[in-house]
Design an enzyme around this catalytic site. Structure first.
Site, PDB file in Angstrom:
ATOM      1  N   ARG A  56       0.839  -1.198   0.000  1.00 24.40           N
ATOM      2  CA  ARG A  56       0.000   0.000   0.000  1.00 24.40           C
ATOM      3  C   ARG A  56       0.876   1.250   0.000  1.00 24.40           C
ATOM      4  O   ARG A  56       1.942   1.289   0.634  1.00 24.40           O
ATOM      5  CB  ARG A  56      -0.878  -0.017   1.249  1.00 24.40           C
ATOM      6  CG  ARG A  56      -1.880   1.135   1.378  1.00 24.40           C
ATOM      7  CD  ARG A  56      -2.924   1.105   0.316  1.00 24.40           C
ATOM      8  NE  ARG A  56      -4.101   1.903   0.682  1.00 24.40           N
ATOM      9  CZ  ARG A  56      -4.998   2.353  -0.194  1.00 24.40           C
ATOM     10  NH1 ARG A  56      -4.837   2.105  -1.487  1.00 24.40           N
ATOM     11  NH2 ARG A  56      -6.049   3.045   0.209  1.00 24.40           N
ATOM     12  N   THR A  77      -9.602  -0.217 -10.279  1.00 26.84           N
ATOM     13  CA  THR A  77      -8.593  -1.067  -9.687  1.00 26.84           C
ATOM     14  C   THR A  77      -8.557  -2.323 -10.530  1.00 26.84           C
ATOM     15  O   THR A  77      -9.345  -2.473 -11.458  1.00 26.84           O
ATOM     16  CB  THR A  77      -8.989  -1.334  -8.211  1.00 26.84           C
ATOM     17  OG1 THR A  77      -8.922  -0.105  -7.496  1.00 26.84           O
ATOM     18  CG2 THR A  77      -8.144  -2.362  -7.514  1.00 26.84           C
ATOM     19  N   GLU A 108      -6.105   3.934  -7.731  1.00 24.09           N
ATOM     20  CA  GLU A 108      -7.288   4.586  -7.156  1.00 24.09           C
ATOM     21  C   GLU A 108      -8.237   5.076  -8.236  1.00 24.09           C
ATOM     22  O   GLU A 108      -8.835   4.259  -8.914  1.00 24.09           O
ATOM     23  CB  GLU A 108      -6.906   5.728  -6.216  1.00 24.09           C
ATOM     24  CG  GLU A 108      -7.716   5.801  -4.916  1.00 24.09           C
ATOM     25  CD  GLU A 108      -9.200   6.127  -5.087  1.00 24.09           C
ATOM     26  OE1 GLU A 108      -9.642   7.217  -4.648  1.00 24.09           O
ATOM     27  OE2 GLU A 108      -9.936   5.282  -5.600  1.00 24.09           O
ATOM     28  N   SER A 134      -7.991   0.950   2.898  1.00 20.04           N
ATOM     29  CA  SER A 134      -8.367   0.450   1.582  1.00 20.04           C
ATOM     30  C   SER A 134      -9.521  -0.531   1.729  1.00 20.04           C
ATOM     31  O   SER A 134      -9.761  -1.059   2.817  1.00 20.04           O
ATOM     32  CB  SER A 134      -7.172  -0.259   0.926  1.00 20.04           C
ATOM     33  OG  SER A 134      -7.561  -0.961  -0.238  1.00 20.04           O
ATOM     34  N   GLY A 151     -13.379  -2.345  -7.626  1.00 18.35           N
ATOM     35  CA  GLY A 151     -14.710  -1.830  -7.366  1.00 18.35           C
ATOM     36  C   GLY A 151     -14.804  -0.839  -6.233  1.00 18.35           C
ATOM     37  O   GLY A 151     -15.894  -0.621  -5.695  1.00 18.35           O
ATOM     38  N   GLY A 152     -13.683  -0.223  -5.821  1.00 21.22           N
ATOM     39  CA  GLY A 152     -13.749   0.705  -4.711  1.00 21.22           C
ATOM     40  C   GLY A 152     -14.269   0.013  -3.465  1.00 21.22           C
ATOM     41  O   GLY A 152     -13.989  -1.167  -3.227  1.00 21.22           O
TER      42      GLY A 152
END
Length: 579
Positions: free
Chosen positions: A114, A399, A419, A463, A485-486
């Site tokens: 990350r 993503t 993002e 996240s 898909g967020g």
């Protein structure tokens, strides 16, 4: 434990009006009956497999596997090609979460790649003279860029689990970047629709994606010599060629001198970046063990909470695409999201009460809150909870996820992202920089309470990415799965796991199913599918129902006794490759 709550399910199903029960029965569909989506067919191979969001990326991974490469070797080749041919979704300018399964010693570990906030960033990064910026003001340009982590995580994993030389894994990406590749329909449409306002304002992305002022057309041949040149350096010198030297200097200059929202990224931020190897989070579900990422990802935790809640309900007796199933799963999601929004942060900067949130007694208590009607969920008070403010960060669905199983049974589940679609709009040496710092809460405080997921120097933003693996009662790998898909990733992955484990669908049938999501806000039903027909009945149950495009991108592999079964989401352009 199950028997104590099954009567609750019976009570709320009986409480439906008779007409609603009849309507729900009529609205149940076979998994293959989804309309508006071209149905993919299950893919079978005997030895090794890659499922990724672009055929060229899947094929690159397959070639590595055929050459004797490990799952992590194939993952590196797949990611490098995805960053070239699907630049709107992921790339070396972003971050990733990786689950790795080593079959010979049955060891599961995870690599946290990350992004981190620059050391100079603080809680009021997105506050201008006391006024908090909107997400649309914040994401473009340098201020939103976090230190990229995907290459460092892959390099660390390769050092542990790689079989082929590092340099050999770059061949496909370099060749495609130099010789050119065909622009896909999805990339062309997203450019034409102008989903990232920064691309048309920031050079060199403007010239690359909008040559002569017009967006790239589907079918055009696109070359990226700058990306090829950088990859040659990284292949030869290792990741130091990315995090130090000319590339690092170019990245820092691009961020600090951005025409929009200049940021504070420094050479020291890049040089000091470390990926983190973490233990996976695992819980029992029915006769299985389901495992995912620990924080700062909320995805694994939320999926596991949903399953822990839903274990108290007879899902196998409910039909896919029925009002009953949508209701129970949506309510479990509401409860998980309420906890997620309050408690999940980077564990190096704040306490996350993981044990309490996954405690079976706590999840049983949460399951008991589900009734016959939709109702707003509030966060629970698990053991070890501390007072803080809820964080509502914006996460968008741009993503990528891919799944790999190699010839020795080793596996990778990797979700990777920059993002927003096309990230921050800033481009360096042929790759786009992320805007992941907008995954922090833009407002650091709510009254007297700090938000756990606020910006702090060196911190990793929360996240929703949820790469997952499922194991059977004998600890044999059963399923490798994940999705873009967020924040909807959590719902996409949980539903697919339920479809395979509870409804006994094959992995492609599970991914073909219509999507629905609930993030403790409203119930979204996928447009153009039979679920949209449930709107009236679910509205009668108190839901705020909205019919939407739910563009998941699930890519999964199910491990059977004598073969591998792979699936690619028909909502994207993915492909399963193998032998």
């Amino acid at each position: 434990m199950k028997s104590t709550l099954i009567p609750l399910v019976s009570l709320f199903l009986i409480s439906f009006a008779p007409s609603l029960l009849a309507q729900a029965t009529q609205e149940t569909r076979e998994p293959e009956a989804t309309t508006g989506i071209v149905q993919q067919q299950l893919t079978r191979f005997s030895t090794a497999m890659v499922s990724a969001a672009h055929p060229l990326a899947s094929d690159a991974g397959e070639r590595v596997l055929r050459a004797g490469g490990s799952a992590i070797d194939a993952a590196i080749a797949t990611q490098l090609v995805l960053g070239l041919v699907e630049p709107q979704s992921s790339g070396i300018g972003g971050g990733a979460f990786i689950l790795h399964w080593q079959a010979d010693n049955q060891a599961l570990t995870t690599f946290d790649g990350r992004e981190t906030a620059p050391a100079a960033a603080g809680p009021y990064l997105f506050a201008d003279h006391g006024k908090v910026m909107s997400w649309r003001e914040a994401y473009v340009g340098g201020k939103s860029v976090g230190v990229p982590g995907v290459l460092k995580a892959l390099a660390d994993a390769h050092q542990r689990y790689g079989q082929l030389p590092w340099e050999s894994l770059f061949t496909d990406a370099i060749t495609l970047a130099e010789q050119g590749f065909t622009v896909s329909s999805r990339t062309s449409k997203q450019l034409a629709m102008g989903w990232n306002s920064g691309l048309k304002q920031l050079s060199p992305a403007k010239e690359f994606f909008y040559p002569n002022g017009s967006s790239l057309l589907e079918g055009a041949t696109l070359k990226n010599p700058a990306y090829a040149a950088l990859l040659r350096n990284i292949a030869k010198e290792g990741v130091s060629a990315f995090y130090q030297g000319e590339n690092a200097e170019a990245m820092v200059k691009t961020v600090q001198q951005a025409a929009i929202n200049p940021g504070s990224l420094a050479l020291s931020d890049l040089a000091n970046y470390q990926a983190i190897e973490r233990d996976a989070l695992c819980v029992a579900y029915r006769v299985y063990q389901v495992c995912g990422m620990a924080p700062p990802s909320s995805g694994g935790l939320a999926v596991l909470q949903m399953l822990g809640i839903l274990e108290h309900f007879p899902l196998a007796e409910m039909q896919p695409n029925s009002a009953q199933a949508v209701h129970v799963i949506s309510q479990a999601s509401r409860l998980a999201f309420a906890d997620r929004d309050l408690y999940v942060t980077d564990p190096a900067f704040g306490h996350v009460p993981l044990a309490g949130l996954l405690d079976p007694a706590y999840l049983k208590q949460r399951a008991g809150l589900i009734s016959a009607q939709d109702q707003m969920a509030t966060a629970g008070i698990p053991l070890g909870a501390e007072a803080q403010a809820t964080s509502k960060a914006v996460e968008f669905p741009n993503t990528s996820h891919f799944s790999v199983v190699d010839a020795k049974g080793n596996a990778v589940s990797m979700t990777t992202s920059i993002e927003n679609v096309f990230g921050s709009g800033l481009m360096v040496n042929g790759y786009l920089l992320n805007n992941q710092l907008t995954d922090f809460s833009l407002a650091p405080r709510d009254g007297e309470l700090w938000v756990a997921n606020r910006v702090e120097g060196g911190k990793r933003p929360r996240s929703s990415m949820a790469p997952m693996m499922v194991f059977d009662a004998d600890n044999n790998l059963r399923l490798v799965i994940g999705s873009p898909g967020g924040s909807r990733i959590i719902n996409y992955v949980a539903l697919s796991i339920i479809a395979i484990l509870d409804w006994d669908l094959d992995v492609q049938q599970a991914i073909n199913l219509p999507r629905f999501t609930h993030r403790n806000d409203y119930l979204a039903l996928e447009q153009g599918t039979p679920l949209a027909e449930l709107k009236e009945s679910l509205t009668a149950m108190g839901y705020d129902v909205r019919i939407q495009d739910l563009n998941s991108g699930l890519h999964a592999i199910e491990v059977q006794a004598k073969q591998l079964e792979g699936a690619a989401d028909p909502r994207r352009e993915g492909k399963v490759s193998g032998f």
